[in-house]
Write an enzyme that holds these catalytic residues in place. Structure first.
Site, PDB file in Angstrom:
ATOM      1  N   PRO A   1      44.439  35.102  43.428  1.00  0.00           N
ATOM      2  CA  PRO A   1      45.620  36.112  43.078  1.00  0.00           C
ATOM      3  C   PRO A   1      46.006  35.805  41.685  1.00  0.00           C
ATOM      4  O   PRO A   1      46.874  36.340  40.965  1.00  0.00           O
ATOM      5  CB  PRO A   1      46.605  35.902  44.282  1.00  0.00           C
ATOM      6  CG  PRO A   1      46.358  34.434  44.767  1.00  0.00           C
ATOM      7  CD  PRO A   1      45.017  34.108  44.541  1.00  0.00           C
TER       8      PRO A   1
ATOM      9  N   GLU B   1      45.754  27.777  52.009  1.00  0.00           N
ATOM     10  CA  GLU B   1      46.965  27.851  50.755  1.00  0.00           C
ATOM     11  C   GLU B   1      46.448  27.892  49.585  1.00  0.00           C
ATOM     12  O   GLU B   1      46.753  27.832  48.428  1.00  0.00           O
ATOM     13  CB  GLU B   1      47.912  26.777  50.920  1.00  0.00           C
ATOM     14  CG  GLU B   1      49.068  26.911  51.900  1.00  0.00           C
ATOM     15  CD  GLU B   1      49.746  28.162  51.881  1.00  0.00           C
ATOM     16  OE1 GLU B   1      50.224  28.577  50.719  1.00  0.00           O
ATOM     17  OE2 GLU B   1      49.803  28.877  52.864  1.00  0.00           O
TER      18      GLU B   1
ATOM     19  N   ARG C   1      28.120  49.293  41.097  1.00  0.00           N
ATOM     20  CA  ARG C   1      28.287  50.374  40.537  1.00  0.00           C
ATOM     21  C   ARG C   1      28.126  50.511  39.167  1.00  0.00           C
ATOM     22  O   ARG C   1      27.650  51.584  38.595  1.00  0.00           O
ATOM     23  CB  ARG C   1      29.849  51.298  40.720  1.00  0.00           C
ATOM     24  CG  ARG C   1      30.251  51.430  42.055  1.00  0.00           C
ATOM     25  CD  ARG C   1      31.678  51.952  42.131  1.00  0.00           C
ATOM     26  NE  ARG C   1      31.666  53.231  41.945  1.00  0.00           N
ATOM     27  CZ  ARG C   1      32.306  53.988  40.790  1.00  0.00           C
ATOM     28  NH1 ARG C   1      32.425  53.165  39.944  1.00  0.00           N
ATOM     29  NH2 ARG C   1      32.037  55.295  40.753  1.00  0.00           N
TER      30      ARG C   1
ATOM     31  N   ASP D   1      34.725  59.277  36.550  1.00  0.00           N
ATOM     32  CA  ASP D   1      35.525  58.858  37.631  1.00  0.00           C
ATOM     33  C   ASP D   1      37.015  58.284  36.670  1.00  0.00           C
ATOM     34  O   ASP D   1      37.033  57.933  35.554  1.00  0.00           O
ATOM     35  CB  ASP D   1      34.873  57.262  37.921  1.00  0.00           C
ATOM     36  CG  ASP D   1      34.189  57.758  39.211  1.00  0.00           C
ATOM     37  OD1 ASP D   1      34.259  58.863  39.681  1.00  0.00           O
ATOM     38  OD2 ASP D   1      33.272  56.876  39.412  1.00  0.00           O
TER      39      ASP D   1
HETATM   40  N1  SAM Z   1      48.705  29.872  47.453  1.00  0.00           N
HETATM   41  C1  SAM Z   1      47.950  30.868  46.744  1.00  0.00           C
HETATM   42  C2  SAM Z   1      48.808  31.363  45.798  1.00  0.00           C
HETATM   43  O1  SAM Z   1      50.034  31.671  45.974  1.00  0.00           O
HETATM   44  O2  SAM Z   1      48.595  31.649  44.485  1.00  0.00           O
HETATM   45  C3  SAM Z   1      47.567  31.921  47.631  1.00  0.00           C
HETATM   46  C4  SAM Z   1      46.234  31.508  48.403  1.00  0.00           C
HETATM   47  S1  SAM Z   1      45.653  32.781  49.461  1.00  0.00           S
HETATM   48  C5  SAM Z   1      46.670  32.931  50.930  1.00  0.00           C
HETATM   49  C6  SAM Z   1      44.067  32.070  50.084  1.00  0.00           C
HETATM   50  C7  SAM Z   1      42.959  32.592  49.022  1.00  0.00           C
HETATM   51  O3  SAM Z   1      42.675  33.838  49.159  1.00  0.00           O
HETATM   52  C8  SAM Z   1      42.788  32.366  47.819  1.00  0.00           C
HETATM   53  O4  SAM Z   1      42.292  30.974  47.369  1.00  0.00           O
HETATM   54  C9  SAM Z   1      41.735  33.405  47.061  1.00  0.00           C
HETATM   55  O5  SAM Z   1      40.599  33.069  47.524  1.00  0.00           O
HETATM   56  C10 SAM Z   1      42.141  34.590  48.138  1.00  0.00           C
HETATM   57  N2  SAM Z   1      43.058  35.714  47.485  1.00  0.00           N
HETATM   58  C11 SAM Z   1      44.039  35.937  48.131  1.00  0.00           C
HETATM   59  N3  SAM Z   1      44.745  37.112  47.511  1.00  0.00           N
HETATM   60  C12 SAM Z   1      43.815  37.371  46.402  1.00  0.00           C
HETATM   61  C13 SAM Z   1      43.725  38.284  45.606  1.00  0.00           C
HETATM   62  N4  SAM Z   1      44.605  39.148  45.262  1.00  0.00           N
HETATM   63  N5  SAM Z   1      42.856  38.255  44.671  1.00  0.00           N
HETATM   64  C14 SAM Z   1      41.857  37.508  44.797  1.00  0.00           C
HETATM   65  N6  SAM Z   1      41.686  36.500  45.628  1.00  0.00           N
HETATM   66  C15 SAM Z   1      42.697  36.351  46.565  1.00  0.00           C
END
Ligand code: SAM
Length: 234
Positions: free
Chosen positions: A88, A115, A153, A168
């Site tokens: 994220p 996490e 795509r 698109d």
């Molecule tokens: N503790 C992290 C933080 O606050 O940045 C979030 C960890 S999340 C619960 C677990 C995993 O989900 C991440 O390591 C990532 O691989 C994936 N993930 C969650 N949200 C994502 C997003 N918006 N985009 C890409 N990967 C995501």
């Protein structure tokens, strides 16, 4: 194009890749996707892939060793690929980014869980971090599927009508206008006359105007960006 996915939950990928356009792209040899179980790269009898974080804080963090071993094994077997950590905190996926990833030839997608992932993966293994939006999901598997779909795509030959794709949303920095199909009237709601006129220039103009109107109403920031020098098409 080849895409390798490293995950603790390979079963998640079974359905979405086996239908419609992605399935056809795979059958046609335009896209090949291989899913790898990270646990196979974890050492020891218990194949541990996560540990509590140093410094406390609760939850578990994915260990670096299995991820490094997985990416290195894939690169040894299938050649150098751009390793992407789904996170994220990464660069937000846009059409521009998807198009540039489609030109890579080989991607290795690393799915985090819990996490998150030991920082050394982002710092010393991944070539990029990609996010699918400003929200947190439970794992990187759905984001990886989103990346595969968005990238596929842009692979030549994957879309039946690449011309339609050029219209698109986001392609020209605006949203696409409304679409209608049969019947001409549905529950008292008619299709706009212009679409039935056969006047292609008028139809094009109407679609563009509606696209701009929609963008202004729903995503004004896109229009602002389009009108800024150097901004515009994603
Ligand atoms: N503790 C992290 C933080 O606050 O940045 C979030 C960890 S999340 C619960 C677990 C995993 O989900 C991440 O390591 C990532 O691989 C994936 N993930 C969650 N949200 C994502 C997003 N918006 N985009 C890409 N990967 C995501």
């Amino acid at each position: 194009m080849r895409i390798d996915i490293l995950t603790l939950f390979p079963g998640i990928f079974a359905g979405p890749l086996d239908h419609s356009i992605l399935a056809r792209a795979k059958e046609a040899g335009l896209l090949s996707v291989a899913v790898h179980d990270l646990r196979e790269y974890a050492g020891g009898r218990h194949r541990v892939t996560d540990e509590p974080p140093y410094g406390g804080g609760g939850g578990m963090v994915m260990k670096p060793e299995p991820i490094f071993a997985g990416v290195e094994a894939i690169r040894e077997r299938f050649g150098p690929g751009k390793a992407i950590l789904l996170s994220p905190q990464g660069e937000i996926l846009t059409p521009r980014l998807a198009r540039s990833l489609a030109a890579e030839g080989h991607l290795i997608l690393i799915c985090g869980r819990y996490e998150g992932v030991d920082q050394r993966v982002a710092d010393h293994l991944a070539d990029a971090e990609v996010s699918i939006g400003d929200y947190v999901l439970t794992g990187g598997e759905l984001p990886a599927l989103v990346v595969v779909d968005a990238v596929a795509r842009f692979l030549p030959g994957v879309l039946g009508d690449p011309e339609a794709a050029r219209k698109d949303s986001f392609e020209e920095g605006i949203l696409e206008g409304p679409q209608y199909t049969r019947p001409r009237e549905f529950r008292g709601h008619p299709v706009p006359d212009v679409l039935l006129s056969g006047n292609h220039a008028a139809i094009e103009e109407w679609r563009r105007e509606e696209g701009v109107r929609r963008t202004l109403a729903r995503r004004p920031a896109l229009l602002k960006k389009k009108l800024t020098p150097g901004g515009g098409v994603e």
